[in-house]
Design a protein around this motif. Structure first.
Motif, short mmCIF file in Angstrom:
data_model
loop_
_atom_site.label_atom_id
_atom_site.label_comp_id
_atom_site.label_asym_id
_atom_site.label_seq_id
_atom_site.Cartn_x
_atom_site.Cartn_y
_atom_site.Cartn_z
N VAL A 146 40.50 29.63 54.18
CA VAL A 146 39.16 30.04 53.75
C VAL A 146 38.17 29.97 54.92
O VAL A 146 37.29 30.84 55.04
CB VAL A 146 38.68 29.16 52.57
CG1 VAL A 146 37.23 29.46 52.21
CG2 VAL A 146 39.59 29.38 51.36
N ALA A 147 38.31 28.98 55.77
CA ALA A 147 37.35 28.84 56.88
C ALA A 147 37.43 30.05 57.81
O ALA A 147 36.40 30.58 58.25
CB ALA A 147 37.63 27.55 57.65
N SER A 148 38.63 30.50 58.11
CA SER A 148 38.78 31.68 58.99
C SER A 148 38.23 32.92 58.28
O SER A 148 37.52 33.74 58.88
CB SER A 148 40.26 31.89 59.35
OG SER A 148 40.41 33.03 60.15
N VAL A 198 37.23 33.18 48.76
CA VAL A 198 36.56 33.15 50.06
C VAL A 198 35.04 33.02 49.87
O VAL A 198 34.35 32.33 50.63
CB VAL A 198 36.88 34.42 50.88
CG1 VAL A 198 36.09 34.46 52.19
CG2 VAL A 198 38.38 34.50 51.15
N LEU A 199 34.54 33.67 48.82
CA LEU A 199 33.09 33.72 48.63
C LEU A 199 32.55 32.58 47.78
O LEU A 199 31.40 32.17 47.95
CB LEU A 199 32.71 35.05 47.96
CG LEU A 199 33.14 36.30 48.74
CD1 LEU A 199 32.71 37.56 48.00
CD2 LEU A 199 32.54 36.28 50.15
N GLU A 200 33.37 32.06 46.88
CA GLU A 200 32.89 31.04 45.94
C GLU A 200 33.26 29.67 46.44
O GLU A 200 34.39 29.20 46.22
CB GLU A 200 33.49 31.29 44.55
CG GLU A 200 33.01 32.56 43.91
CD GLU A 200 33.84 32.96 42.70
OE1 GLU A 200 34.76 32.22 42.33
OE2 GLU A 200 33.56 34.04 42.15
N LEU A 201 32.34 29.02 47.09
CA LEU A 201 32.61 27.65 47.54
C LEU A 201 31.95 26.66 46.61
O LEU A 201 30.91 26.93 46.06
CB LEU A 201 32.07 27.44 48.96
CG LEU A 201 32.93 28.00 50.08
CD1 LEU A 201 32.34 27.64 51.42
CD2 LEU A 201 34.36 27.46 49.99
#
Ligand SMILES: CC(C)(COP(=O)(O)OP(=O)(O)OC[C@H]1O[C@@H](n2cnc3c(N)ncnc32)[C@H](O)[C@@H]1OP(=O)(O)O)[C@@H](O)C(=O)NCCC(=O)NCCS
Length: 201
Positions: A146-148, A198-201
């Motif tokens: 997810v960080a990348s 990826v968008l929902e943290l």
């Protein structure tokens, strides 16, 4: 091509040297590198020295891969690495030919979370597009990194989907990866269509 520097008020990208071996060796002990990167594992001091003393200079000399040390100012310690690998050409449906590059990067753990990679990506992409070296920049990461993915999303990459990685993994396989692309002239604002995780943290 001879190594050269790119810089902004936030980051300096310059030539990696053997003097950076301590930082490369230390940061590459991070277990997340075993999972998400193709670096050798376990990562030994000789891997750092081979990377800096042989792999990186050979990439510049052959114009196959341009690798920069990421620093926060001139003379400061290396905090990460970013590289542009020239991967060849792709031919579109209208027969136009696009030169493709692939971006790769890592940061030492203490230096994450401050937006250094989107800034470094912007410098490398602007240079490569402005010089006409590439038309399209490819990004990929193993599923779940997810960080990348967030760094690519923040840099304006369009999500292409899931597919076998272009770069071989450590065991020689081509595992499924999230992929994206950025073309010269693209809007650099975050684009829609990325996976929810990826968008929902
Ligand atoms: C990829 C990398 C360079 C990004 O560095 P960075 O831009 O400073 O970003 P961070 O590591 O802070 O993470 C980016 C975001 O992902 C989030 N994140 C990090 N790890 C996460 C995880 N395991 N699960 C969910 N979210 C995560 C962070 O909270 C951060 O959120 P934000 O965008 O709201 O700030 C860095 O994480 C890294 O070096 N990772 C290991 C090497 C690697 O995977 N390189 C890329 C190979 S394709």
């Amino acid at each position: 091509m001879r190594p050269f520097s790119l810089s902004s008020p936030v980051v300096l990208l310059d030539e990696p040297s053997l003097g950076d071996a301590d930082q490369v060796f230390d940061y590459c002990q991070d277990p997340i590198f075993e999972r998400f990167l193709t670096v050798p594992w376990p990562y030994a001091r000789e891997h750092a020295e081979g990377f800096l003393g042989e792999y990186v200079p050979a990439g510049w000399a052959s114009d196959r891969e341009y690798t920069w040390a990421l620093r926060e100012s001139a003379g400061a310690d290396l905090v990460g690495v970013i590289a542009l690998r020239l991967t060849g050409e792709s031919v579109a449906a209208d027969a136009s030919v696009h030169r493709v590059g692939s971006i790769g990067f890592w940061l030492g753990a203490p230096h994450r979370g401050r937006g250094l990679i989107p800034e470094a990506q912007r410098l490398v992409a602007d240079w490569a597009f402005d010089q006409g070296i590439i038309d399209v920049l490819h990004w990929e990461c193993l599923l779940g990194n997810v960080a990348s993915a967030r760094a690519a999303w923040k840099s304006g990459f369009r999500y292409s989907g899931v597919g076998p990685s272009v770069a071989a993994y450590r065991d020689g396989s081509y595992p499924d990866s999230w992929q994206g692309h950025l073309a010269a002239g693209d809007d650099r604002r975050p684009q829609p269509g990325w996976p929810a995780e990826v968008l929902e943290l």
